[in-house]
Write a protein that holds these residues in place. Structure first.
Motif, PDB file in Angstrom:
ATOM      1  N   GLN A   1     -16.704   9.051   1.779  1.00 40.64           N
ATOM      2  CA  GLN A   1     -17.978   9.217   2.471  1.00 40.64           C
ATOM      3  C   GLN A   1     -17.712   9.842   3.840  1.00 40.64           C
ATOM      4  OE1 GLN A   1     -19.494   5.203   2.533  1.00 40.64           O
ATOM      5  NE2 GLN A   1     -19.475   5.039   0.298  1.00 40.64           N
ATOM      6  N   PRO A   2     -18.700  10.504   4.426  1.00 39.03           N
ATOM      7  CA  PRO A   2     -18.474  11.128   5.738  1.00 39.03           C
ATOM      8  C   PRO A   2     -17.929  10.163   6.785  1.00 39.03           C
ATOM      9  CG  PRO A   2     -20.514  11.945   4.801  1.00 39.03           C
ATOM     10  CD  PRO A   2     -20.025  10.849   3.876  1.00 39.03           C
ATOM     11  N   GLU A   3     -18.312   8.903   6.703  1.00 43.51           N
ATOM     12  CA  GLU A   3     -17.813   7.931   7.691  1.00 43.51           C
ATOM     13  C   GLU A   3     -16.350   7.570   7.498  1.00 43.51           C
ATOM     14  OE1 GLU A   3     -20.564   7.662   5.826  1.00 43.51           O
ATOM     15  OE2 GLU A   3     -20.796   5.629   5.007  1.00 43.51           O
ATOM     16  N   ASP A   4     -15.745   8.062   6.411  1.00 42.39           N
ATOM     17  CA  ASP A   4     -14.300   7.887   6.230  1.00 42.39           C
ATOM     18  C   ASP A   4     -13.516   8.894   7.069  1.00 42.39           C
ATOM     19  OD1 ASP A   4     -14.749   7.279   2.669  1.00 42.39           O
ATOM     20  OD2 ASP A   4     -14.678   5.837   4.336  1.00 42.39           O
ATOM     21  N   SER A   5     -14.202   9.888   7.619  1.00 40.29           N
ATOM     22  CA  SER A   5     -13.525  10.895   8.443  1.00 40.29           C
ATOM     23  C   SER A   5     -12.914  10.220   9.667  1.00 40.29           C
ATOM     24  CB  SER A   5     -14.520  11.975   8.886  1.00 40.29           C
ATOM     25  OG  SER A   5     -15.018  12.689   7.778  1.00 40.29           O
ATOM     26  N   ALA A   6     -11.608  10.406   9.817  1.00 39.29           N
ATOM     27  CA  ALA A   6     -10.857   9.745  10.890  1.00 39.29           C
ATOM     28  C   ALA A   6      -9.392  10.167  10.775  1.00 39.29           C
ATOM     29  CB  ALA A   6     -10.969   8.232  10.783  1.00 39.29           C
ATOM     30  N   VAL A   7      -8.595   9.680  11.711  1.00 43.55           N
ATOM     31  CA  VAL A   7      -7.142   9.828  11.582  1.00 43.55           C
ATOM     32  C   VAL A   7      -6.584   8.517  11.029  1.00 43.55           C
ATOM     33  CG1 VAL A   7      -4.961  10.246  12.772  1.00 43.55           C
ATOM     34  CG2 VAL A   7      -7.022  11.458  13.501  1.00 43.55           C
ATOM     35  N   TYR A   8      -5.774   8.630  10.014  1.00 44.75           N
ATOM     36  CA  TYR A   8      -5.175   7.462   9.369  1.00 44.75           C
ATOM     37  C   TYR A   8      -3.674   7.446   9.667  1.00 44.75           C
ATOM     38  CZ  TYR A   8      -9.553   6.936   6.872  1.00 44.75           C
ATOM     39  OH  TYR A   8     -10.874   6.748   6.569  1.00 44.75           O
ATOM     40  N   PHE A   9      -3.190   6.278  10.073  1.00 44.42           N
ATOM     41  CA  PHE A   9      -1.771   6.100  10.375  1.00 44.42           C
ATOM     42  C   PHE A   9      -1.160   5.079   9.423  1.00 44.42           C
ATOM     43  CE2 PHE A   9      -1.433   8.411  14.308  1.00 44.42           C
ATOM     44  CZ  PHE A   9      -2.691   8.328  14.896  1.00 44.42           C
ATOM     45  N   CYS A  10      -0.030   5.433   8.840  1.00 42.52           N
ATOM     46  CA  CYS A  10       0.749   4.435   8.120  1.00 42.52           C
ATOM     47  C   CYS A  10       1.816   3.887   9.069  1.00 42.52           C
ATOM     48  CB  CYS A  10       1.413   5.032   6.881  1.00 42.52           C
ATOM     49  SG  CYS A  10       2.631   6.326   7.209  1.00 42.52           S
ATOM     50  N   ALA A  11       2.372   2.748   8.730  1.00 41.65           N
ATOM     51  CA  ALA A  11       3.381   2.134   9.577  1.00 41.65           C
ATOM     52  C   ALA A  11       4.284   1.242   8.738  1.00 41.65           C
ATOM     53  CB  ALA A  11       2.722   1.328  10.701  1.00 41.65           C
ATOM     54  N   ALA A  12       5.447   0.925   9.305  1.00 41.25           N
ATOM     55  CA  ALA A  12       6.408   0.062   8.622  1.00 41.25           C
ATOM     56  C   ALA A  12       7.053  -0.884   9.623  1.00 41.25           C
ATOM     57  CB  ALA A  12       7.482   0.901   7.917  1.00 41.25           C
ATOM     58  N   SER A  13       7.386  -2.070   9.139  1.00 42.06           N
ATOM     59  CA  SER A  13       8.002  -3.084   9.990  1.00 42.06           C
ATOM     60  C   SER A  13       8.888  -3.991   9.156  1.00 42.06           C
ATOM     61  CB  SER A  13       6.919  -3.923  10.660  1.00 42.06           C
ATOM     62  OG  SER A  13       7.459  -5.067  11.284  1.00 42.06           O
ATOM     63  N   LYS A  14       9.867  -4.612   9.816  1.00 44.97           N
ATOM     64  CA  LYS A  14      10.697  -5.603   9.125  1.00 44.97           C
ATOM     65  C   LYS A  14      10.007  -6.949   9.047  1.00 44.97           C
ATOM     66  CE  LYS A  14      14.942  -3.332  10.551  1.00 44.97           C
ATOM     67  NZ  LYS A  14      16.150  -3.415  11.393  1.00 44.97           N
ATOM     68  N   GLY A  15       8.973  -7.176   9.845  1.00 49.23           N
ATOM     69  CA  GLY A  15       8.125  -8.338   9.699  1.00 49.23           C
ATOM     70  C   GLY A  15       8.831  -9.671   9.680  1.00 49.23           C
TER      71      GLY A  15
END
Lengths: 117, 115
Positions: B81-95
């Motif tokens: 949907q148009p409201e999905d327009s954005a910048v998406y970031f993935c990330a990783a961690s040892k948690g």
């Protein structure tokens, strides 16, 4: 407060001046992070504070950058002798994670936009 | 240290289409993989995360898959949907368990959904 608060929201400075950026995390959050966001460069890790442990400073780009966190709450990021390449949005985030616990969600502030002329 | 690569850098889709964003990570000890969405002028916010003990997680129109062998994880958005327009970031961690939880982000994907 209700969320992570950062100040100033905008800062314009001249090359060579020092700047201080402040972050007030969510009350009770033990973990605090600083990230830098430049256009097209994503979220660059700078420094991480966790409770009373020594901070992880591995992301600081040079010795002109330093940060402290007083009383386990408010944090200040200081940039000395600013350069034009320091221009970016500096984001602070806090989390309720504790050592040994599963990773917690990061809650970001609105950021401080730094422009070095 | 951990290195997270994210592709594509930009993605344009028509409303209703699906979108897929892919990330790879370098540290086999990483065990927590969140995705953050940043709308224009706003702060990043967590939209979904996955831990290494599962291979897939869904939340309505979004899903994340993880392949630990290949050190690869993906975000899937269906019926965009148009409201999905954005910048998406993935990330990783040892948690968990390491006492060290710095989150390393990818460079982001700008998703544009056209009506």
């Amino acid at each position: 407060g209700a969320g992570v608060s950062q100040s100033p929201s905008n800062k314009v400075t001249e090359k060579g001046k020092d700047v201080e950026l402040r972050c007030d995390p969510i009350s009770g959050h033990t973990a605090l992070y600083w990230y830098r966001q430049s256009l097209g460069q994503g979220l660059e890790f700078l420094i991480y504070f966790q409770g009373n442990s020594a901070p992880d400073k591995s992301g600081l780009p040079s010795d002109r950058f330093s940060a402290e966190r007083t009383g386990g709450s408010v944090s200040t990021l200081t940039i000395q002798r600013t350069q034009q390449e320091d221009s970016a949005v500096y984001l602070c985030a806090s989390s309720s994670q504790r050592q040994g616990f599963l990773f917690g969600e990061l809650f970001f502030g609105e950021g401080s936009r730094l422009t070095v002329l | 240290g951990e290195n997270v690569e994210q592709h594509p850098s930009t993605l344009s889709v028509q409303e209703g289409d699906s979108a897929v964003i892919k990330c790879t990570y370098s540290d086999s000890a990483s065990n927590y993989f969140p995705w953050y969405k940043q709308e224009l002028g706003k702060r990043p916010q967590l939209i979904i995360d996955i831990r290494s003990n599962v291979g897939e997680k869904k939340d309505q129109r979004i899903a994340v898959t993880l392949n630990k062998t290949a050190k690869h994880f993906s975000l899937h958005i269906t019926e965009t949907q148009p409201e999905d327009s954005a910048v998406y970031f993935c990330a990783a961690s040892k948690g968990a368990g390491s006492g060290y939880s710095t989150l390393t982000f990818g460079k982001g994907t700008m998703l544009l959904v056209s009506p």
